[in-house]
Scaffold this motif. Structure first.
Motif, PDB file in Angstrom:
ATOM      1  N   SER A 147       0.824  -1.202   0.000  1.00  0.00           N
ATOM      2  CA  SER A 147       0.000   0.000   0.000  1.00  0.00           C
ATOM      3  C   SER A 147       0.861   1.255   0.000  1.00  0.00           C
ATOM      4  CB  SER A 147      -0.895  -0.006   1.241  1.00  0.00           C
ATOM      5  OG  SER A 147      -1.483   1.262   1.442  1.00  0.00           O
ATOM      6  N   PHE A 148       0.413   2.249  -0.734  1.00  0.00           N
ATOM      7  CA  PHE A 148       0.993   3.588  -0.679  1.00  0.00           C
ATOM      8  C   PHE A 148      -0.156   4.564  -0.465  1.00  0.00           C
ATOM      9  CE2 PHE A 148       3.972   1.192  -3.334  1.00  0.00           C
ATOM     10  CZ  PHE A 148       5.170   1.467  -2.699  1.00  0.00           C
ATOM     11  N   GLY A 149       0.076   5.564   0.392  1.00  0.00           N
ATOM     12  CA  GLY A 149      -0.963   6.552   0.638  1.00  0.00           C
ATOM     13  C   GLY A 149      -1.874   6.132   1.778  1.00  0.00           C
ATOM     14  N   ALA A 150      -3.110   6.635   1.744  1.00  0.00           N
ATOM     15  CA  ALA A 150      -4.044   6.425   2.852  1.00  0.00           C
ATOM     16  C   ALA A 150      -5.353   5.814   2.343  1.00  0.00           C
ATOM     17  CB  ALA A 150      -4.303   7.741   3.566  1.00  0.00           C
ATOM     18  N   PRO A 151      -5.334   4.515   1.997  1.00  0.00           N
ATOM     19  CA  PRO A 151      -6.547   3.893   1.464  1.00  0.00           C
ATOM     20  C   PRO A 151      -7.753   4.027   2.387  1.00  0.00           C
ATOM     21  CG  PRO A 151      -4.866   2.235   2.026  1.00  0.00           C
ATOM     22  CD  PRO A 151      -4.206   3.571   2.071  1.00  0.00           C
ATOM     23  N   ALA A 152      -7.513   4.064   3.685  1.00  0.00           N
ATOM     24  CA  ALA A 152      -8.640   4.154   4.616  1.00  0.00           C
ATOM     25  C   ALA A 152      -9.454   5.422   4.384  1.00  0.00           C
ATOM     26  CB  ALA A 152      -8.135   4.101   6.059  1.00  0.00           C
ATOM     27  N   LEU A 153      -8.827   6.467   3.822  1.00  0.00           N
ATOM     28  CA  LEU A 153      -9.544   7.724   3.597  1.00  0.00           C
ATOM     29  C   LEU A 153     -10.332   7.721   2.294  1.00  0.00           C
ATOM     30  CD1 LEU A 153      -6.890  10.380   4.717  1.00  0.00           C
ATOM     31  CD2 LEU A 153      -8.665   9.255   6.059  1.00  0.00           C
ATOM     32  N   GLY A 154     -10.145   6.692   1.466  1.00  0.00           N
ATOM     33  CA  GLY A 154     -10.809   6.696   0.167  1.00  0.00           C
ATOM     34  C   GLY A 154     -11.646   5.459  -0.081  1.00  0.00           C
ATOM     35  N   GLN A 155     -12.247   4.925   0.989  1.00  0.00           N
ATOM     36  CA  GLN A 155     -12.969   3.660   0.851  1.00  0.00           C
ATOM     37  C   GLN A 155     -14.313   3.777   0.140  1.00  0.00           C
ATOM     38  OE1 GLN A 155     -13.300   1.234   4.249  1.00  0.00           O
ATOM     39  NE2 GLN A 155     -11.106   1.033   4.528  1.00  0.00           N
ATOM     40  N   ASP A 156     -14.846   4.983   0.042  1.00  0.00           N
ATOM     41  CA  ASP A 156     -16.153   5.123  -0.602  1.00  0.00           C
ATOM     42  C   ASP A 156     -16.054   5.069  -2.118  1.00  0.00           C
ATOM     43  OD1 ASP A 156     -17.248   5.362   1.879  1.00  0.00           O
ATOM     44  OD2 ASP A 156     -17.247   7.558   1.881  1.00  0.00           O
ATOM     45  N   ASP A 157     -14.856   5.174  -2.640  1.00  0.00           N
ATOM     46  CA  ASP A 157     -14.683   5.201  -4.091  1.00  0.00           C
ATOM     47  C   ASP A 157     -13.433   4.385  -4.448  1.00  0.00           C
ATOM     48  OD1 ASP A 157     -14.513   5.794  -6.775  1.00  0.00           O
ATOM     49  OD2 ASP A 157     -14.315   7.964  -6.511  1.00  0.00           O
ATOM     50  N   VAL A 158     -13.633   3.079  -4.527  1.00  0.00           N
ATOM     51  CA  VAL A 158     -12.520   2.172  -4.806  1.00  0.00           C
ATOM     52  C   VAL A 158     -12.647   1.663  -6.236  1.00  0.00           C
ATOM     53  CG1 VAL A 158     -11.286   0.095  -4.079  1.00  0.00           C
ATOM     54  CG2 VAL A 158     -12.533   1.452  -2.381  1.00  0.00           C
ATOM     55  N   ARG A 159     -11.591   1.798  -7.011  1.00  0.00           N
ATOM     56  CA  ARG A 159     -11.626   1.343  -8.404  1.00  0.00           C
ATOM     57  C   ARG A 159     -10.476   0.382  -8.666  1.00  0.00           C
ATOM     58  NH1 ARG A 159     -11.556   7.576 -10.555  1.00  0.00           N
ATOM     59  NH2 ARG A 159     -13.027   8.372  -8.998  1.00  0.00           N
ATOM     60  N   VAL A 160     -10.768  -0.643  -9.462  1.00  0.00           N
ATOM     61  CA  VAL A 160      -9.709  -1.567  -9.866  1.00  0.00           C
ATOM     62  C   VAL A 160      -8.890  -0.863 -10.948  1.00  0.00           C
ATOM     63  CG1 VAL A 160      -9.181  -3.796 -10.927  1.00  0.00           C
ATOM     64  CG2 VAL A 160     -11.065  -3.594  -9.279  1.00  0.00           C
ATOM     65  N   LEU A 161      -7.600  -0.682 -10.693  1.00  0.00           N
ATOM     66  CA  LEU A 161      -6.748   0.039 -11.645  1.00  0.00           C
ATOM     67  C   LEU A 161      -6.018  -0.902 -12.589  1.00  0.00           C
ATOM     68  CD1 LEU A 161      -5.070   2.708  -9.287  1.00  0.00           C
ATOM     69  CD2 LEU A 161      -7.175   2.925 -10.624  1.00  0.00           C
TER      70      LEU A 161
END
Ligand SMILES: Cc1cc2nc3c(=O)[nH]c(=O)nc-3n(C[C@H](O)[C@H](O)[C@H](O)COP(=O)(O)OP(=O)(O)OC[C@H]3O[C@@H](n4cnc5c(N)ncnc54)[C@H](O)[C@@H]3O)c2cc1C
Lengths: 420, 62
Positions: free
Chosen positions: A351-365
């Motif tokens: 992980s890089f960054g703060a995934p916990a802050l962006g859980q409402d909008d998760v996209r498969v990259l």
């Protein structure tokens, strides 16, 4: 001034006292030197060991692939002259008088104080026998658990399907446990920090490799007379167990700071420069520090990732040295890019960054959740974190987004551009 | 300054590549390669790379 006079002058100068002699403590001592602090430094740590690396305690070292002795950090040459007070606990601090009290009755007067006392495992308050129940934080803990897991064919119950729980479950299976069950009150493993998409993919991978799960389940007690033989769940189920691992979160070691009027509700609250209680001579580093990250917003959070001791040490040491030497702060507010990894079975989470802050909008990259893949976490439409799940090449894909994350302008409320 | 990497320990986390891109990089096959003799002006970067290696696989010799 001749050499002897220089030594005497140094000896009279109060030291920077670092409470907690683990990764964050060591890194801060090194960074104090790098920042130009030439005065004395004393590290006080209650463990008997020199600082060592903890992640292998749930992985390679627990599995026996690395010896516990090999985990000791190699300190930089610049800290050859610091004083180590190992096997010694700080029991109190008086920030007005600038003193700390040690468990051997001694008192140290400081010029600067670094809070680096980290966390200890939370224990379940349930009734029942204590023997056979393990936690994993220290070398001593991991030695005990390794000995217990060395008896093959055992039934292992891991309570708490977070990072450490999932890692230990994987390692226990590799060591030949007959049965490994992970219990968690939440519906999916690691769903708190990672969100549903990743948590489902993780659950699937663990199950395919043989880990069982009791999810949405509360532990209410332990069975057994002298040692634990079973874990009792709220619905009455009893999971037979030869070895129990409690990995249900951690508690900050802040009691020694009580009585100074500090906010210690979850670790030690700091300002944007990791200073504590509005004091320029006290900083907090590592797992214990609850700091605002100017990269994201003004909310102070604790971050229990391996990258944080080094990041906080560097910033706090510059700030403290600037104060102690009267040179003034020239650094931007603290704005680290958090990063963590977790090795489980034959796959890695990166992980890089703060995934916990962006859980409402998760996209498969990249890839797809049935196999190796990379997910992007967004807040306000902007990428705030990436997490990969899969083999090594998948981690490299995550790393390719690191520059993009670093380049994002700060999202903090009211921030105008924010720090670089 | 000698830069020594224990390739038996290395697990390709790549943190050293971020910390000291002039000394560490991945080759086209995704394997870590590094300069065994780095210029002394890179010392701080290499010390950082050693700090951030999760396997503690990087050592600086003189
Ligand atoms: C088993 C395990 C596996 C992990 N795996 C990963 C991973 O894969 N990836 C990742 O990113 N992170 C991982 N982490 C997290 C990472 O290791 C921590 O974030 C890091 O160790 C925190 O360092 P610290 O120095 O702040 O705290 P600690 O390492 O907890 O150090 C605090 C020290 O202070 C001592 N102390 C406490 N109270 C006192 C007192 N009153 N007086 C004196 N000394 C005191 C403690 O005994 C301890 O030695 C893992 C952690 C653990 C425990």
């Amino acid at each position: 001034m001749n050499a002897a006079a220089a030594v005497a002058a140094t000896a009279a100068q109060p030291p920077v006292v670092v409470a907690g002699a683990s990764m964050a403590g060591l890194r801060t001592a090194e960074q104090l030197r790098a920042a130009g602090w030439r005065g004395p430094v004393v590290l006080v740590g209650d463990e008997p060991h020199m600082p060592y690396n903890r992640p292998p305690l749930s992985k390679e070292a627990l599995a026996g692939d690395a010896s516990f002795g090999s985990l000791t950090f190699l300190p930089r040459a610049s800290v050859a002259d610091v004083r180590w007070r190992l096997g010694t606990r700080v029991v109190a601090a008086d920030l007005d008088r600038r003193t700390v009290t040690l468990d051997d009755g001694g008192t140290l007067t400081y010029a600067g104080l670094v809070a680096a006392t980290g966390m200890r495992p939370r224990r379940l308050p349930c009734p029942g026998p204590r023997r056979g129940r393990h936690t994993v934080r220290t070398v001593a803990d991991a030695r005990g658990l390794r000995a217990a897991l060395a008896r093959p064919g055992g039934r292992v119950v891991v309570i708490g399907a977070g990072f450490i729980g999932c890692e230990v479950a994987a390692t226990a299976l590799a060591l030949g446990a007959a049965e490994v069950t992970a219990v968690d009150p939440l519906p999916l493993p690691m769903v708190g920090p990672l969100g549903e998409l990743l948590a489902k993919a993780l659950l699937d991978r663990h199950e395919r490799r043989g880990v069982r799960f009791a999810l949405g389940a509360q532990v209410t007690g332990f069975e057994g007379d002298d040692r634990v033989t079973g874990v009792v769940l709220a619905d009455g189920t009893v999971l037979a167990a030869d070895v129990v691992v409690e990995s249900v979160g951690s508690v900050a070691n802040t009691e020694w700071l009580d009585g100074n009027g500090l906010d210690l509700t979850d670790g030690v609250l700091t300002d944007e420069h990791l200073r504590v209680g509005g004091r320029p001579d006290v900083v907090a580093v590592g797992d214990i520090a609850r700091f605002p990250n100017a990269r994201y917003d003004e909310v102070a959070r604790r971050v229990e990732h391996w990258s944080i001791p080094t990041d906080t040490a560097k910033h706090a040491a510059r700030v403290l040295t600037a104060h102690l030497t009267g040179t003034g702060i020239t650094v931007e507010p603290f704005a680290p890019l958090p990063t963590f990894w977790s090795d489980q079975h034959d796959f890695r989470l990166q992980s890089f960054g703060a995934p916990a802050l962006g859980q409402d909008d998760v996209r498969v990259l990249d890839g797809d959740p049935g196999g190796d893949f990379l997910a992007g976490f967004h807040r306000g439409g902007r990428l705030v974190g990436v997490v990969s799940l899969g083999g090594r090449s998948t981690s490299a894909a995550a790393a390719r987004h690191r520059a993009e994350l670093l380049a994002q302008p700060a999202l903090g409320a009211g921030s105008s551009g924010g720090p670089k | 300054m000698k830069v020594v990497v224990d390739m038996n320990k290395c697990q390709d986390h790549g943190q050293c590549v971020f910390a000291a891109p002039d000394v560490f990089r991945f080759d086209d096959d995704g394997h870590l390669v590094h300069l065994p003799d780095a210029d002394d002006t890179r010392r701080e970067e290499v010390e950082e790379a050693a700090d951030v290696c999760p396997l503690q696989a990087i050592r600086i010799g003189d």
